[in-house]
Design a protein around this motif. Structure first.
Motif, PDB file in Angstrom:
ATOM      1  N   ALA A 252       0.793  -1.246   0.000  1.00  0.00           N
ATOM      2  CA  ALA A 252       0.000   0.000   0.000  1.00  0.00           C
ATOM      3  C   ALA A 252       0.816   1.283   0.000  1.00  0.00           C
ATOM      4  CB  ALA A 252      -0.926   0.004   1.228  1.00  0.00           C
ATOM      5  N   ALA A 253       2.066   1.232   0.444  1.00  0.00           N
ATOM      6  CA  ALA A 253       2.812   2.479   0.646  1.00  0.00           C
ATOM      7  C   ALA A 253       3.204   3.120  -0.690  1.00  0.00           C
ATOM      8  CB  ALA A 253       4.074   2.199   1.457  1.00  0.00           C
ATOM      9  N   PRO A 254       3.145   4.441  -0.799  1.00  0.00           N
ATOM     10  CA  PRO A 254       2.866   5.458   0.222  1.00  0.00           C
ATOM     11  C   PRO A 254       1.386   5.745   0.474  1.00  0.00           C
ATOM     12  CG  PRO A 254       3.483   6.523  -1.833  1.00  0.00           C
ATOM     13  CD  PRO A 254       3.560   5.040  -2.088  1.00  0.00           C
ATOM     14  N   GLY A 255       0.490   4.975  -0.121  1.00  0.00           N
ATOM     15  CA  GLY A 255      -0.906   5.084   0.284  1.00  0.00           C
ATOM     16  C   GLY A 255      -1.807   5.867  -0.649  1.00  0.00           C
ATOM     17  N   GLY A 256      -1.325   6.168  -1.845  1.00  0.00           N
ATOM     18  CA  GLY A 256      -2.156   6.920  -2.789  1.00  0.00           C
ATOM     19  C   GLY A 256      -3.474   6.200  -3.067  1.00  0.00           C
ATOM     20  N   LYS A 257      -3.371   4.903  -3.348  1.00  0.00           N
ATOM     21  CA  LYS A 257      -4.592   4.173  -3.713  1.00  0.00           C
ATOM     22  C   LYS A 257      -5.427   3.866  -2.468  1.00  0.00           C
ATOM     23  CE  LYS A 257      -2.239   2.430  -7.754  1.00  0.00           C
ATOM     24  NZ  LYS A 257      -0.851   2.717  -7.321  1.00  0.00           N
ATOM     25  N   THR A 258      -4.770   3.626  -1.340  1.00  0.00           N
ATOM     26  CA  THR A 258      -5.515   3.409  -0.079  1.00  0.00           C
ATOM     27  C   THR A 258      -6.454   4.590   0.161  1.00  0.00           C
ATOM     28  OG1 THR A 258      -3.412   2.562   0.799  1.00  0.00           O
ATOM     29  CG2 THR A 258      -5.191   2.897   2.382  1.00  0.00           C
ATOM     30  N   ILE A 273      -1.441  -2.956   4.020  1.00  0.00           N
ATOM     31  CA  ILE A 273      -0.163  -3.501   4.485  1.00  0.00           C
ATOM     32  C   ILE A 273       0.963  -3.127   3.526  1.00  0.00           C
ATOM     33  CG2 ILE A 273      -1.348  -5.499   5.532  1.00  0.00           C
ATOM     34  CD1 ILE A 273       0.367  -7.113   3.348  1.00  0.00           C
ATOM     35  N   ASP A 274       2.171  -3.113   4.055  1.00  0.00           N
ATOM     36  CA  ASP A 274       3.367  -2.968   3.229  1.00  0.00           C
ATOM     37  C   ASP A 274       4.518  -3.575   4.017  1.00  0.00           C
ATOM     38  OD1 ASP A 274       4.059  -1.022   0.617  1.00  0.00           O
ATOM     39  OD2 ASP A 274       5.797  -1.527   1.863  1.00  0.00           O
ATOM     40  N   ILE A 275       5.494  -4.091   3.311  1.00  0.00           N
ATOM     41  CA  ILE A 275       6.623  -4.743   3.991  1.00  0.00           C
ATOM     42  C   ILE A 275       7.592  -3.716   4.574  1.00  0.00           C
ATOM     43  CG2 ILE A 275       8.242  -4.943   2.040  1.00  0.00           C
ATOM     44  CD1 ILE A 275       8.488  -7.975   2.972  1.00  0.00           C
ATOM     45  N   HIS A 278       9.171   1.924   7.079  1.00  0.00           N
ATOM     46  CA  HIS A 278       9.507   3.328   6.868  1.00  0.00           C
ATOM     47  C   HIS A 278       8.520   3.974   5.881  1.00  0.00           C
ATOM     48  CE1 HIS A 278      12.057   6.809   6.735  1.00  0.00           C
ATOM     49  NE2 HIS A 278      12.087   6.736   5.419  1.00  0.00           N
ATOM     50  N   ARG A 279       8.264   3.257   4.775  1.00  0.00           N
ATOM     51  CA  ARG A 279       7.326   3.788   3.781  1.00  0.00           C
ATOM     52  C   ARG A 279       5.886   3.824   4.315  1.00  0.00           C
ATOM     53  NH1 ARG A 279       8.284   3.921  -1.762  1.00  0.00           N
ATOM     54  NH2 ARG A 279       6.401   2.784  -2.305  1.00  0.00           N
ATOM     55  N   LEU A 280       5.579   2.916   5.269  1.00  0.00           N
ATOM     56  CA  LEU A 280       4.217   2.913   5.842  1.00  0.00           C
ATOM     57  C   LEU A 280       3.913   4.215   6.568  1.00  0.00           C
ATOM     58  CD1 LEU A 280       3.427  -0.553   7.401  1.00  0.00           C
ATOM     59  CD2 LEU A 280       2.234   0.584   5.541  1.00  0.00           C
ATOM     60  N   LEU A 317      -3.972  -5.687  -5.297  1.00  0.00           N
ATOM     61  CA  LEU A 317      -2.559  -6.065  -5.253  1.00  0.00           C
ATOM     62  C   LEU A 317      -1.797  -5.154  -6.219  1.00  0.00           C
ATOM     63  CD1 LEU A 317      -0.003  -7.606  -4.771  1.00  0.00           C
ATOM     64  CD2 LEU A 317      -0.897  -9.515  -6.111  1.00  0.00           C
ATOM     65  N   ASP A 318      -1.247  -4.066  -5.671  1.00  0.00           N
ATOM     66  CA  ASP A 318      -0.449  -3.123  -6.464  1.00  0.00           C
ATOM     67  C   ASP A 318       1.000  -3.581  -6.306  1.00  0.00           C
ATOM     68  OD1 ASP A 318       0.307  -0.963  -7.945  1.00  0.00           O
ATOM     69  OD2 ASP A 318       0.044   0.512  -6.347  1.00  0.00           O
ATOM     70  N   ALA A 319       1.362  -4.539  -7.118  1.00  0.00           N
ATOM     71  CA  ALA A 319       2.558  -5.345  -6.849  1.00  0.00           C
ATOM     72  C   ALA A 319       3.864  -4.578  -7.024  1.00  0.00           C
ATOM     73  CB  ALA A 319       2.550  -6.541  -7.800  1.00  0.00           C
ATOM     74  N   PRO A 320       4.883  -4.955  -6.222  1.00  0.00           N
ATOM     75  CA  PRO A 320       6.224  -4.395  -6.465  1.00  0.00           C
ATOM     76  C   PRO A 320       6.649  -4.773  -7.886  1.00  0.00           C
ATOM     77  CG  PRO A 320       6.332  -6.248  -4.904  1.00  0.00           C
ATOM     78  CD  PRO A 320       4.886  -5.972  -5.149  1.00  0.00           C
ATOM     79  N   CYS A 321       7.193  -3.822  -8.639  1.00  0.00           N
ATOM     80  CA  CYS A 321       7.460  -4.085 -10.060  1.00  0.00           C
ATOM     81  C   CYS A 321       8.652  -3.275 -10.544  1.00  0.00           C
ATOM     82  CB  CYS A 321       6.207  -3.750 -10.878  1.00  0.00           C
ATOM     83  SG  CYS A 321       5.885  -1.985 -10.994  1.00  0.00           S
ATOM     84  N   GLN A 351       4.397 -15.137  -6.324  1.00  0.00           N
ATOM     85  CA  GLN A 351       4.214 -15.662  -4.966  1.00  0.00           C
ATOM     86  C   GLN A 351       3.137 -14.891  -4.210  1.00  0.00           C
ATOM     87  OE1 GLN A 351       8.147 -15.576  -3.220  1.00  0.00           O
ATOM     88  NE2 GLN A 351       8.084 -17.815  -3.217  1.00  0.00           N
ATOM     89  N   ILE A 352       3.170 -13.573  -4.324  1.00  0.00           N
ATOM     90  CA  ILE A 352       2.189 -12.745  -3.601  1.00  0.00           C
ATOM     91  C   ILE A 352       0.785 -13.010  -4.142  1.00  0.00           C
ATOM     92  CG2 ILE A 352       1.462 -10.381  -3.024  1.00  0.00           C
ATOM     93  CD1 ILE A 352       4.352  -9.480  -3.121  1.00  0.00           C
ATOM     94  N   LEU A 353       0.671 -13.047  -5.473  1.00  0.00           N
ATOM     95  CA  LEU A 353      -0.644 -13.258  -6.092  1.00  0.00           C
ATOM     96  C   LEU A 353      -1.247 -14.590  -5.625  1.00  0.00           C
ATOM     97  CD1 LEU A 353      -2.863 -12.616  -8.138  1.00  0.00           C
ATOM     98  CD2 LEU A 353      -1.371 -13.472  -9.957  1.00  0.00           C
TER      99      LEU A 353
END
Ligand SMILES: C[S@@+](CC[C@H](N)C(=O)[O-])C[C@H]1O[C@@H](n2cnc3c(N)ncnc32)[C@H](O)[C@@H]1O
Length: 430
Positions: A252-258, A273-275, A278-280, A317-321, A351-353
Motif C-alpha cells: 500500500a505504501a505510500p498510500g495513494g490508492k488506499t 499492508i506494506d513490507i 519506513h514507507r508505511l 494487489l499493487d505489486a512491487p514491479c 508468490q504474492i498473487l
C-alpha cells in the motif's frame, strides 16, 4: 550548495552509487538555497534523463574522462552541457556558474578544464548536435537491455514509448469527492489562476496545465486534493469496492490508492499492508491529512497466514514491479534497474498473487496492478495464473481481453497518463 554543484553531486550518486533520485532530493535539496531548488531539480533530472547523449558529447570534447576521486567533475561537465543544450540559460551564465560550482565540489583545480570544455561545446554546438543525429541509440537514452525488451514486446509502439519516457510528466490531481465535485474543484483552481483539464477516463482526475508546489493548491492541507497520476487513479474505479466491504490493500505504501479507495467509499473496512515500515509512515501521514481510517500494518504480502485475520471481499494487489511505466517521472529507473531484476520481480509477484488468492472470499475480486509495461510482470503473469488456478476467472476491463492476452495495458503518455497495467480476477464460488 549551489544548484549546479548539487545537481552534479546527485547525478553522480544516482548513476555511480545506485541511489534513488527522489530519495536524494528529499534529503539533500534543503542544502540548496530555496530560490535555486527548482533549478537543481531540473538539472539533475535532465542529466539522468539524457545521460547517454551528454556522456557522448563529453567523450567528444575531452581526451579522457575524469575518474576516481574526481569523478563528480564528470557530472559537473554533464550539468554544464545540459544547461547549454537543453535550457534557456545564456551560455556565459551556464558556463560561468558551472565553473564556479567546481570549487564547492573541491574540484577548483579543474576550473580551467571545465571552462575550456564547456566553451568549446558552445562553439561546436551545430556539429555536436549533428553527430548526435547520426547515432540512433542516442535518441532513445535507455539502457540497451531495456530498449531490446521494449522493441520485442511492442514492435509497433516502441519508438513512441521510448520518446514518452523522456518527456516531462504532467502533474495530475485527485479531487477528494467527499469535499468537492471535480467540476467545483476545477472552478476553484480557475479562481486561483490555475488551469486544469479533466481526464476522460479517471472520474476524479484533473491535469494541471503547469505544475505548481502543492501548497498553492486550494484545500491541499485539509485534504481536498492529492497529487496522483490518472492511471493510478483507475485502481479505485476498477476495484469497485462497495459500502462496508472488507478490503485488503496489499503493497500500500505510500498510500495513494488506499486513500482514494476510502475517499470513494468511507465505510470500507480497509487493511493496508506494506513490507516497508519506513514507507508505511507515509501511508499514515496521508490518511491523517485526509482524515481517513484504515488498519495499517507492516507485513509481508506473500505470507498472509502470518497476519490475515479474515478473508477479504476484494483485494488490491499493487505489486512491487520494475516501474518501467513511470520512467518519465523517475528517469533514474533506467540506470538503477538491471535486466536480472525482472525475473526476480516476476517471481515475487507470482508468490504474492498466489498467496493472497487464498484469502479472497469466493465471489470476491482481486485487482492486480503494476506500473510496469513489461509483459513478464503483466499479461504473461495473469495468463499463467488463469490457466493454473481452477477458481480464477477473468473479469474483462475491455472487450478484447482473452485468457492469452488478459488485462489492460496503459502505455506511458497515453492520454497523458503513466504506464500502468490492470487485470481484474473473479473468484468463482465452489
Ligand atoms: C508500487 S508500490 C505501491 C504503491 C501504492 N499502492 C500507492 O498507490 O501509493 C509497491 C510497494 O510494495 C511494497 N512491497 C514489496 N514487497 C512486498 C511484500 N512482500 N509485501 C508487502 N509489500 C511489499 C514496497 O515496499 C512498495 O511500497
Amino acid at each position: 550548495m549551489s544548484a549546479r554543484a548539487l545537481s552534479a553531486r546527485l547525478a553522480y550518486l544516482v548513476v555511480e552509487k545506485s541511489n534513488s533520485l527522489s530519495q536524494l532530493l528529499d534529503q539533500e535539496l534543503v542544502n540548496c538555497p530555496a530560490k535555486d531548488r527548482a533549478l537543481a531539480q531540473e538539472i539533475s533530472y535532465g542529466i539522468i534523463r539524457l545521460l547517454p547523449r551528454l556522456d557522448f558529447w563529453a567523450r567528444q570534447l575531452m581526451d579522457k574522462p575524469l575518474k576516481g576521486k574526481y569523478r563528480q567533475g564528470h557530472f559537473l561537465i554533464l550539468a554544464g552541457l545540459y544547461q547549454l543544450f537543453y535550457m534557456r540559460i545564456p551560455a556565459h551564465a551556464a558556463v560561468g556558474e558551472t565553473v564556479q560550482a567546481s570549487r564547492e565540489l573541491k574540484l577548483g583545480n579543474f576550473s580551467k578544464l571545465f571552462n575550456g570544455v564547456l566553451r568549446q561545446a558552445d562553439r561546436q554546438r551545430e556539429s555536436l548536435l549533428e553527430q548526435l543525429a547520426q547515432q540512433p541509440t542516442l535518441q532513445a537514452c535507455h539502457p540497451n537491455w531495456l530498449i531490446e525488451k521494449i522493441q520485442a514486446h511492442y514492435p509497433v509502439e516502441a519508438t513512441t514509448i521510448l520518446q514518452a519516457n523522456n518527456e516531462r510528466a504532467p502533474m495530475w490531481l485527485r479531487v477528494n469527492q467527499q469535499h468537492y465535485t471535480r467540476d467545483e474543484y476545477q472552478q476553484l483552481l480557475a479562481e486561483n489562476e490555475l488551469e486544469a483539464q479533466a481526464s476522460d477516463l479517471a472520474p476524479q482526475a484533473l491535469r494541471l496545465e503547469n505544475p505548481v508546489n502543492v501548497h498553492r493548491l486550494p484545500g491541499f492541507e485539509t485534504g481536498s486534493v492529492s497529487v496522483q497520476d490518472a492511471a493510478a487513479q483507475m485502481a479505485a474505479q476498477l476495484l469497485d469496492a462497495q459500502p462496508g466491504e472488507v478490503i485488503l490493500d496489499a503493497c500500500a505504501a505510500p498510500g495513494g490508492k488506499t486513500c482514494h479507495l476510502l475517499e470513494c467509499q468511507p465505510t470500507l473496512q480497509l487493511t493496508a499492508i506494506d513490507i516497508d515500515e519506513h514507507r508505511l509512515q507515509r501511508v499514515r501521514e496521508n490518511l491523517a491529512r485526509l482524515q481517513l481510517n484504515a488498519d495499517v500494518l507492516a507485513a509481508d504480502a506473500s505470507q498472509p497466514e502470518q497476519w490475515a485475520q479474515q478473508p477479504f471481499d476484494r483485494i488490491l494487489l499493487d505489486a512491487p514491479c520494475s516501474a518501467t511505466g513511470v520512467i518519465r517521472r523517475h528517469p533514474d529507473i533506467k540506470w538503477l534497474r538491471r535486466a536480472d531484476d525482472i525475473t526476480s520481480l516476476a517471481h515475487l509477484q507470482w508468490q504474492i498473487l498466489n498467496a493472497l488468492w487464498q484469502w479472497l472470499k469466493p465471489g470476491g475480486t482481486l485487482l492486480y496492478a503494476t506500473c510496469s509495461i513489461l509483459k513478464e510482470e503483466n499479461s504473461q503473469q495473469i495468463s499463467r495464473f488463469l490457466t493454473e488456478t481452477a477458481d480464477a476467472q477473468l473479469l474483462a476491463i475491455h472487450d478484447d481481453e482473452t485468457v492469452q492476452q488478459p488485462g489492460w495495458q496503459i502505455l506511458p503518455g497515453q492520454q497523458q497518463m503513466d504506464g500502468f497495467y490492470y487485470a481484474r480476477l473473479f473468484k468463482r464460488p465452489a
